[in-house]
Design a protein around this motif. Structure first.
Motif, PDB file in Angstrom:
ATOM      1  N   TYR A 145     -36.933   2.591  60.046  1.00 48.37           N
ATOM      2  CA  TYR A 145     -35.698   3.330  60.325  1.00 48.37           C
ATOM      3  C   TYR A 145     -34.654   2.359  60.863  1.00 48.37           C
ATOM      4  O   TYR A 145     -34.965   1.280  61.363  1.00 48.37           O
ATOM      5  CB  TYR A 145     -35.943   4.460  61.331  1.00 48.37           C
ATOM      6  N   HIS A 146     -33.387   2.749  60.723  1.00 48.32           N
ATOM      7  CA  HIS A 146     -32.273   1.950  61.237  1.00 48.32           C
ATOM      8  C   HIS A 146     -31.721   2.583  62.506  1.00 48.32           C
ATOM      9  O   HIS A 146     -31.770   3.797  62.676  1.00 48.32           O
ATOM     10  CB  HIS A 146     -31.136   1.867  60.214  1.00 48.32           C
ATOM     11  N   LYS A 147     -31.149   1.745  63.343  1.00 48.47           N
ATOM     12  CA  LYS A 147     -30.420   2.215  64.525  1.00 48.47           C
ATOM     13  C   LYS A 147     -29.190   1.315  64.683  1.00 48.47           C
ATOM     14  O   LYS A 147     -29.053   0.544  65.622  1.00 48.47           O
ATOM     15  CB  LYS A 147     -31.315   2.161  65.770  1.00 48.47           C
ATOM     16  N   LYS A 156     -24.970   9.462  59.770  1.00 48.89           N
ATOM     17  CA  LYS A 156     -25.021   9.330  61.224  1.00 48.89           C
ATOM     18  C   LYS A 156     -26.143  10.162  61.840  1.00 48.89           C
ATOM     19  O   LYS A 156     -26.534  11.198  61.320  1.00 48.89           O
ATOM     20  CB  LYS A 156     -23.693   9.774  61.852  1.00 48.89           C
ATOM     21  N   TYR A 157     -26.625   9.670  62.988  1.00 44.97           N
ATOM     22  CA  TYR A 157     -27.444  10.480  63.883  1.00 44.97           C
ATOM     23  C   TYR A 157     -27.055  10.105  65.307  1.00 44.97           C
ATOM     24  O   TYR A 157     -27.197   8.940  65.698  1.00 44.97           O
ATOM     25  CB  TYR A 157     -28.945  10.275  63.675  1.00 44.97           C
ATOM     26  N   LYS A 158     -26.504  11.082  66.020  1.00 45.07           N
ATOM     27  CA  LYS A 158     -25.954  10.843  67.354  1.00 45.07           C
ATOM     28  C   LYS A 158     -24.930   9.712  67.292  1.00 45.07           C
ATOM     29  O   LYS A 158     -24.025   9.758  66.459  1.00 45.07           O
ATOM     30  CB  LYS A 158     -27.072  10.581  68.364  1.00 45.07           C
ATOM     31  N   PHE A 160     -25.456   6.650  66.350  1.00 44.33           N
ATOM     32  CA  PHE A 160     -25.927   5.584  65.454  1.00 44.33           C
ATOM     33  C   PHE A 160     -25.658   5.939  63.993  1.00 44.33           C
ATOM     34  O   PHE A 160     -25.502   7.101  63.626  1.00 44.33           O
ATOM     35  CB  PHE A 160     -27.431   5.367  65.639  1.00 44.33           C
ATOM     36  N   THR A 162     -27.576   5.437  60.283  1.00 44.99           N
ATOM     37  CA  THR A 162     -28.967   5.223  59.885  1.00 44.99           C
ATOM     38  C   THR A 162     -29.214   5.807  58.501  1.00 44.99           C
ATOM     39  O   THR A 162     -28.606   6.819  58.129  1.00 44.99           O
ATOM     40  CB  THR A 162     -29.932   5.869  60.889  1.00 44.99           C
ATOM     41  N   LEU A 168     -35.243   8.486  62.835  1.00 42.61           N
ATOM     42  CA  LEU A 168     -34.609   8.008  64.062  1.00 42.61           C
ATOM     43  C   LEU A 168     -34.692   9.072  65.149  1.00 42.61           C
ATOM     44  O   LEU A 168     -34.927   8.752  66.330  1.00 42.61           O
ATOM     45  CB  LEU A 168     -33.155   7.624  63.798  1.00 42.61           C
ATOM     46  N   LEU A 172     -36.437   8.214  68.727  1.00 47.11           N
ATOM     47  CA  LEU A 172     -35.721   8.275  69.997  1.00 47.11           C
ATOM     48  C   LEU A 172     -36.417   9.164  71.024  1.00 47.11           C
ATOM     49  O   LEU A 172     -36.208   9.011  72.230  1.00 47.11           O
ATOM     50  CB  LEU A 172     -34.290   8.765  69.765  1.00 47.11           C
ATOM     51  N   GLU A 186     -38.565  -0.180  63.544  1.00 45.07           N
ATOM     52  CA  GLU A 186     -37.104  -0.287  63.457  1.00 45.07           C
ATOM     53  C   GLU A 186     -36.728  -1.462  62.572  1.00 45.07           C
ATOM     54  O   GLU A 186     -37.224  -2.576  62.736  1.00 45.07           O
ATOM     55  CB  GLU A 186     -36.481  -0.467  64.841  1.00 45.07           C
ATOM     56  N   LYS A 188     -34.474  -4.158  61.810  1.00 46.06           N
ATOM     57  CA  LYS A 188     -33.446  -4.952  62.473  1.00 46.06           C
ATOM     58  C   LYS A 188     -33.014  -6.092  61.558  1.00 46.06           C
ATOM     59  O   LYS A 188     -33.815  -6.938  61.194  1.00 46.06           O
ATOM     60  CB  LYS A 188     -33.977  -5.528  63.787  1.00 46.06           C
TER      61      LYS A 188
END
Length: 310
Positions: A145-147, A156-158, A160, A162, A168, A172, A186, A188
């Motif tokens: 997953y991406h953040k 989007k999620y919150k 971030f 992703t 995500l 979290l 994650e 990166k």
């Protein structure tokens, strides 16, 4: 000038990549030439493809079908003029034609979306589900997953951005439960070493053994509507996947023939994880193994033949 220098340096890498592909696939690649355009159909991947090829086809009056696969379609778009001037047919792993993100990215495409489904590796399939092969009653959560900061991806999620918002969301929460085996990783990309190091560790895990020894799985799909291949792989291994109704549309078989555990939103998913009901007499889902086999038999070859008209 820097672009030309970079392109020059990539030439030997492209040559090696092309030769390796030819050897592995036992096929000879040909350069696209205007003299052969009248009797060929072309299949390309939209991801990292240049619009130069589309301009080349228009310039040379290409009239046959151009198939464009939408892998990683969150990274690109196709202008209206190309749909107007070329016979483009879009292809994807599952039918996302009704998904809001697909409609947002390709508002000028009004034809049928051609489905070219995943290939599930043989190693995931359970040969026999016997009573003595008792599984651990637990949820195996996998996938990357991406953040990212909010301006990197337009999903989007919150706070971030992703590609996998539901993964995500679970990551979290940082669940610490005996029945929840979280090996999600994650993604990166801040540096090449960080990217390779993190992904190498994840890829080294024996994911087949984890699935074949777990009762349930969670491998959340993409915010693009793409179902995770891990969902299908875990089914082949006899797991019961925890998925959304929307994801189930990408399974390409009658969901009545399989054992699935549905959630309607992230809150219901969190509740299913927190209050997971242990079943100490679960030996694996024979229905899901059969469904995964039928997924391959009924869809993979037949769809390819249908889509590519071969």
């Amino acid at each position: 000038i820097y672009k030309n220098i970079f392109s020059f340096l990539l030439k030997p890498i492209r040559h090696i990549e092309r030769k390796c592909w030819e050897k592995i696939n036992n096929r000879k690649l040909k350069f696209l030439d205007k003299n052969i355009l009248f009797n060929v159909r072309i299949f390309i991947f939209g991801y990292k493809s240049s619009k130069d090829i589309l301009d080349f086809l228009i310039k040379n009056n290409y009239k046959n079908t151009l198939y464009i696969h939408l892998s990683h379609y969150h990274t690109f778009s196709i202008e209206k003029k190309y749909f107007d001037k070329l016979n483009i047919k879009l292809c994807f792993d599952n039918d996302i034609s009704k998904h809001y993100y697909f409609k947002k990215k390709f508002p000028y495409y009004h034809q049928e979306l051609n489905v070219l489904p995943f290939q599930i590796k043989d190693r995931f399939f359970v040969e026999n589900i016997k009573n003595e092969d008792l599984r651990i009653s637990r949820i195996a959560a996998s996938g990357t997953y991406h953040k990212f900061p909010p301006n990197i991806i337009d999903i989007k999620y919150k706070e971030f951005s992703t590609l996998h918002p539901i993964r995500l969301a679970v990551a979290l929460k940082k669940f610490k439960l005996k029945h929840f085996i979280d090996i999600m990783s994650e993604y990166k990309s801040s540096s090449l070493l960080s990217l390779l190091g993190g992904q190498r560790k994840y890829m080294a895990l024996d994911i087949v053994k984890l699935y074949q020894n777990s009762s349930h799985s969670f491998v959340g799909g993409e915010g693009t509507g793409a179902i995770a291949i891990g969902t299908l792989e875990s089914m082949a291994a006899g797991c019961i996947p925890i998925i959304s109704r929307e994801e189930s549309r990408g399974l390409l078989f009658d969901i009545k023939d399989a054992d699935l555990n549905f959630y309607k939103d992230e809150n219901e998913l969190f509740q299913k994880i927190l209050y997971f009901e242990l079943d100490k007499k679960f030996f694996g889902s024979k229905n899901n193994v059969i469904a995964a086999k039928n997924y391959l038999k009924d869809n993979l070859i037949n769809n390819a033949k249908k889509v590519l008209d071969i």
